[in-house]
Design an enzyme around this catalytic site. Structure first.
Site, PDB file in Angstrom:
ATOM      1  N   THR A  28      -4.033 -12.224  39.041  1.00  0.00           N
ATOM      2  CA  THR A  28      -3.849 -11.771  37.739  1.00  0.00           C
ATOM      3  C   THR A  28      -5.012 -11.801  36.901  1.00  0.00           C
ATOM      4  OG1 THR A  28      -2.885 -13.081  35.557  1.00  0.00           O
ATOM      5  CG2 THR A  28      -3.181 -14.539  37.525  1.00  0.00           C
ATOM      6  N   ASP A  29      -4.982 -11.085  35.732  1.00  0.00           N
ATOM      7  CA  ASP A  29      -6.154 -10.984  34.991  1.00  0.00           C
ATOM      8  C   ASP A  29      -6.512 -12.447  34.358  1.00  0.00           C
ATOM      9  OD1 ASP A  29      -4.096 -10.839  33.073  1.00  0.00           O
ATOM     10  OD2 ASP A  29      -4.673  -9.040  32.256  1.00  0.00           O
ATOM     11  N   GLU A  30      -5.332 -13.196  34.267  1.00  0.00           N
ATOM     12  CA  GLU A  30      -5.450 -14.516  33.450  1.00  0.00           C
ATOM     13  C   GLU A  30      -6.636 -15.394  33.952  1.00  0.00           C
ATOM     14  OE1 GLU A  30      -1.832 -16.059  32.026  1.00  0.00           O
ATOM     15  OE2 GLU A  30      -0.776 -14.073  32.287  1.00  0.00           O
ATOM     16  N   TYR A  80      -1.298 -22.426  34.758  1.00  0.00           N
ATOM     17  CA  TYR A  80      -0.867 -21.316  35.554  1.00  0.00           C
ATOM     18  C   TYR A  80      -2.157 -20.408  36.049  1.00  0.00           C
ATOM     19  CZ  TYR A  80       0.400 -16.481  36.473  1.00  0.00           C
ATOM     20  OH  TYR A  80       0.304 -15.155  37.020  1.00  0.00           O
ATOM     21  N   LYS A 102      -3.586 -20.211  39.907  1.00  0.00           N
ATOM     22  CA  LYS A 102      -3.733 -18.659  40.326  1.00  0.00           C
ATOM     23  C   LYS A 102      -5.243 -18.581  41.115  1.00  0.00           C
ATOM     24  CE  LYS A 102      -1.470 -15.603  40.901  1.00  0.00           C
ATOM     25  NZ  LYS A 102      -0.520 -15.233  42.033  1.00  0.00           N
TER      26      LYS A 102
HETATM   27  P1  NAD Z   1       8.628 -13.828  39.665  1.00  0.00           P
HETATM   28  O1  NAD Z   1       8.359 -15.327  38.887  1.00  0.00           O
HETATM   29  O2  NAD Z   1       9.445 -12.994  39.023  1.00  0.00           O
HETATM   30  O3  NAD Z   1       8.792 -14.114  41.098  1.00  0.00           O
HETATM   31  C1  NAD Z   1       8.268 -15.090  41.757  1.00  0.00           C
HETATM   32  C2  NAD Z   1       9.172 -15.185  43.005  1.00  0.00           C
HETATM   33  O4  NAD Z   1       8.200 -16.064  44.024  1.00  0.00           O
HETATM   34  C3  NAD Z   1      10.465 -15.587  43.037  1.00  0.00           C
HETATM   35  O5  NAD Z   1      11.391 -14.578  43.449  1.00  0.00           O
HETATM   36  C4  NAD Z   1      10.382 -16.996  43.545  1.00  0.00           C
HETATM   37  O6  NAD Z   1      11.490 -17.399  44.123  1.00  0.00           O
HETATM   38  C5  NAD Z   1       9.453 -17.039  44.616  1.00  0.00           C
HETATM   39  N1  NAD Z   1       8.896 -18.213  45.152  1.00  0.00           N
HETATM   40  C6  NAD Z   1       8.383 -18.939  44.014  1.00  0.00           C
HETATM   41  N2  NAD Z   1       7.990 -20.301  44.737  1.00  0.00           N
HETATM   42  C7  NAD Z   1       8.123 -19.959  46.129  1.00  0.00           C
HETATM   43  C8  NAD Z   1       7.750 -20.694  47.235  1.00  0.00           C
HETATM   44  N3  NAD Z   1       6.976 -21.859  47.302  1.00  0.00           N
HETATM   45  N4  NAD Z   1       7.920 -19.952  48.376  1.00  0.00           N
HETATM   46  C9  NAD Z   1       8.610 -18.841  48.627  1.00  0.00           C
HETATM   47  N5  NAD Z   1       8.704 -18.001  47.444  1.00  0.00           N
HETATM   48  C10 NAD Z   1       8.585 -18.702  46.145  1.00  0.00           C
HETATM   49  O7  NAD Z   1       6.951 -13.496  39.531  1.00  0.00           O
HETATM   50  P2  NAD Z   1       6.410 -12.235  39.105  1.00  0.00           P
HETATM   51  O8  NAD Z   1       6.149 -11.837  37.734  1.00  0.00           O
HETATM   52  O9  NAD Z   1       6.921 -11.142  40.073  1.00  0.00           O
HETATM   53  O10 NAD Z   1       4.670 -12.338  39.910  1.00  0.00           O
HETATM   54  C11 NAD Z   1       4.421 -12.011  41.303  1.00  0.00           C
HETATM   55  C12 NAD Z   1       3.256 -12.263  41.400  1.00  0.00           C
HETATM   56  O11 NAD Z   1       2.284 -11.524  40.619  1.00  0.00           O
HETATM   57  C13 NAD Z   1       2.823 -13.906  41.002  1.00  0.00           C
HETATM   58  O12 NAD Z   1       2.039 -14.326  42.128  1.00  0.00           O
HETATM   59  C14 NAD Z   1       2.083 -13.576  39.953  1.00  0.00           C
HETATM   60  O13 NAD Z   1       1.038 -14.741  39.832  1.00  0.00           O
HETATM   61  C15 NAD Z   1       1.214 -12.444  39.815  1.00  0.00           C
HETATM   62  N6  NAD Z   1       1.347 -11.471  38.602  1.00  0.00           N
HETATM   63  C16 NAD Z   1       2.281 -11.162  37.714  1.00  0.00           C
HETATM   64  C17 NAD Z   1       2.118 -10.428  36.489  1.00  0.00           C
HETATM   65  C18 NAD Z   1       3.410 -10.257  35.715  1.00  0.00           C
HETATM   66  O14 NAD Z   1       3.050  -9.543  34.522  1.00  0.00           O
HETATM   67  N7  NAD Z   1       4.483 -10.718  36.086  1.00  0.00           N
HETATM   68  C19 NAD Z   1       1.027 -10.168  36.358  1.00  0.00           C
HETATM   69  C20 NAD Z   1      -0.158 -10.043  37.161  1.00  0.00           C
HETATM   70  C21 NAD Z   1       0.122 -10.985  38.633  1.00  0.00           C
HETATM   71  P1  TYD Z   2       4.085 -13.781  28.659  1.00  0.00           P
HETATM   72  O1  TYD Z   2       5.044 -12.632  28.902  1.00  0.00           O
HETATM   73  O2  TYD Z   2       4.679 -15.190  28.865  1.00  0.00           O
HETATM   74  O3  TYD Z   2       2.828 -13.358  29.637  1.00  0.00           O
HETATM   75  P2  TYD Z   2       1.370 -14.139  29.679  1.00  0.00           P
HETATM   76  O4  TYD Z   2       1.223 -15.303  28.774  1.00  0.00           O
HETATM   77  O5  TYD Z   2       1.308 -14.519  30.993  1.00  0.00           O
HETATM   78  O6  TYD Z   2       0.540 -13.040  29.134  1.00  0.00           O
HETATM   79  O7  TYD Z   2       3.642 -13.485  27.064  1.00  0.00           O
HETATM   80  C1  TYD Z   2       2.874 -12.369  26.690  1.00  0.00           C
HETATM   81  C2  TYD Z   2       2.406 -12.601  25.248  1.00  0.00           C
HETATM   82  O8  TYD Z   2       3.633 -12.939  24.500  1.00  0.00           O
HETATM   83  C3  TYD Z   2       1.551 -13.917  25.340  1.00  0.00           C
HETATM   84  O9  TYD Z   2       0.578 -13.417  24.325  1.00  0.00           O
HETATM   85  C4  TYD Z   2       2.555 -14.595  24.587  1.00  0.00           C
HETATM   86  C5  TYD Z   2       3.437 -14.006  23.816  1.00  0.00           C
HETATM   87  N1  TYD Z   2       4.718 -14.520  23.664  1.00  0.00           N
HETATM   88  C6  TYD Z   2       5.549 -14.424  22.598  1.00  0.00           C
HETATM   89  O10 TYD Z   2       4.813 -14.304  21.543  1.00  0.00           O
HETATM   90  N2  TYD Z   2       6.686 -15.252  22.485  1.00  0.00           N
HETATM   91  C7  TYD Z   2       7.490 -15.607  23.329  1.00  0.00           C
HETATM   92  O11 TYD Z   2       8.449 -15.894  23.189  1.00  0.00           O
HETATM   93  C8  TYD Z   2       6.771 -15.241  24.555  1.00  0.00           C
HETATM   94  C9  TYD Z   2       7.413 -15.764  25.954  1.00  0.00           C
HETATM   95  C10 TYD Z   2       5.241 -14.726  24.724  1.00  0.00           C
END
Ligand code: NAD
Ligand code: TYD
Length: 342
Positions: free
Chosen positions: A129-131, A153, A157
């Site tokens: 992630t970019d975070e 988080y 990561k």
């Molecule tokens: P999500 O929370 O929707 O899904 C996570 C999945 O992992 C779920 O299906 C969960 O059951 C499974 N899981 C959790 N713990 C586990 C374990 N110990 N063993 C096996 N499975 C397990 O997450 P997402 O939003 O789809 O993100 C997927 C990946 O992408 C993550 O690694 C996250 O850090 C990364 N990512 C997400 C975003 C975003 O915007 N959502 C952006 C950049 C990177």
């Molecule tokens: P989020 O979807 O939790 O992603 P991340 O924090 O990993 O970027 O949040 C995206 C942005 O939205 C972040 O700046 C926090 C803000 N946010 C709100 O303003 N209200 C909310 O209820 C949530 C969940 C996030």
């Protein structure tokens, strides 16, 4: 990358993982995809329901931290490629319970890397992630920048990323890492801001904007992200990190306003609430490295948001089941109860 056939997609029942499974099966008719997923609150077999009859798709219930389970899957399905999406993925939950994040996001990759090393995979890909760069107040983060994590988080990561690089350097495991920006699209659990705001707006419930809503994120369409991972799997160099986003940021208030406009709902649904502790003000990526592999984001933020809004409007069966569940309601009360009363 030649001869890639049997791909293990960990966390494939989550948001991005399930989109990736659909994307890969459709694009590569000769690939087999095995999902290993623990089915935490975020894992959902509804996301993969339409694949139940697909012979090239297999689902295994299990934890990536369980080395015996992982090795069993590696052996049984002759896995040659691992793409790790499995994670605890929500910043707000990491502020409540950091321990689960260290386990799945740091120990988990270590177990998978150990297995990748033992079975001699062609590629281990870590979805990051970019975070991990922390807040970028000016300019854009490059892959060589120092990590400056600020939430449990992002710190977890970053730990996973560093373990990947260690396995590349120390043991020659062919790892690649993508650091993606915020994704939006179908099947995103409605704790993340965009599906939360869309589904609240549909139900005329307030949209809780943290702080003043001026924080900036690069929201990309989930299938663009999947395509970027595909490009890195096939054309990326082992040992390398690739930033993956649109390179354009918008502020949260604009995002909330646009959701309400797209749904024809009043702007008065916006509610400014107490900020998230340590809220990163801005994430911004320099994506020139992955662009040099030929990848470009296909959707602008506005296009991605419009498609996403349409999907949630068309698929209430998917999110109503989650939002009416005990787990979600307890989480919502804990996270927003007092915020919305203030
Ligand atoms: P999500 O929370 O929707 O899904 C996570 C999945 O992992 C779920 O299906 C969960 O059951 C499974 N899981 C959790 N713990 C586990 C374990 N110990 N063993 C096996 N499975 C397990 O997450 P997402 O939003 O789809 O993100 C997927 C990946 O992408 C993550 O690694 C996250 O850090 C990364 N990512 C997400 C975003 C975003 O915007 N959502 C952006 C950049 C990177
Ligand atoms: P989020 O979807 O939790 O992603 P991340 O924090 O990993 O970027 O949040 C995206 C942005 O939205 C972040 O700046 C926090 C803000 N946010 C709100 O303003 N209200 C909310 O209820 C949530 C969940 C996030």
């Amino acid at each position: 990358m030649r001869g890639m056939r049997n791909i293990l997609v960990t966390g494939g029942a989550g948001f991005i993982g399930s989109n990736f499974v659909h994307y890969m099966l459709e694009k590569y008719p000769d690939y087999r995809v095995v999902v290993l997923d623990k089915l935490t609150y975020a894992g959902n077999l509804d996301n993969l329901r339409d694949l139940e009859q697909e012979p090239r798709y297999h689902f295994v219930h299990g934890d990536i931290c369980d080395i015996e389970r992982v090795e069993q899957v590696m052996r049984e399905y002759a896995i040659d490629t691992i793409v790790n999406f499995a994670a605890e993925s929500h910043v707000d939950r990491s502020l409540m319970e950091p321990g689960a994040f260290i386990q799945t996001d740091v120990v988990g990759p270590d177990v998978l890397l150990e297995s990748a090393r033992k079975f001699g995979v062609e590629r281990y890909h870590q979805v990051s992630t970019d975070e991990v760069y922390g807040e970028i107040l000016e300019g854009r983060a490059r892959e060589t920048d120092r990590l400056h994590t600020r939430s449990p988080y992002s710190a977890s990561k970053a730990g996973g990323d560093l373990m990947c690089l260690a396995y590349f350097t120390s043991f020659g495991v062919p790892v690649t890492i993508t650091r993606g920006s915020n994704n939006i699209g179908p099947y995103q659990y409605p704790e993340k801001v965009v599906p939360l705001f869309i589904t609240n707006a549909i139900d005329d419930i307030p949209l809780p904007v943290y702080g003043d809503g001026s924080q900036m994120r690069d929201y990309q369409y989930v299938l663009d992200h999947c395509e970027g991972i595909d490009v890195v799997l096939h054309r990326g160099q082992p040992g390398e990190i690739y930033n993956l986003g649109t390179g354009v940021e918008v502020c949260n208030l604009y995002m909330a306003q646009l959701i309400l406009q797209l749904l024809g709902k009043p702007q008065s649904l916006i509610r400014f609430v107490a900020d998230r502790p340590g809220h990163d003000r801005r994430y911004a990526l320099d994506c020139s490295k992955i662009q040099s592999l030929g990848w470009r984001s296909r959707h602008t933020f506005e296009e991605a948001l419009e498609k996403t809004v349409r999907w949630y409007v068309d698929n209430p069966w998917w999110w109503r089941k989650i939002k009416s569940g005990e787990h979600y309601r307890a989480y919502y009360a804990r996270q927003y109860g007092s915020r919305l009363q203030e």
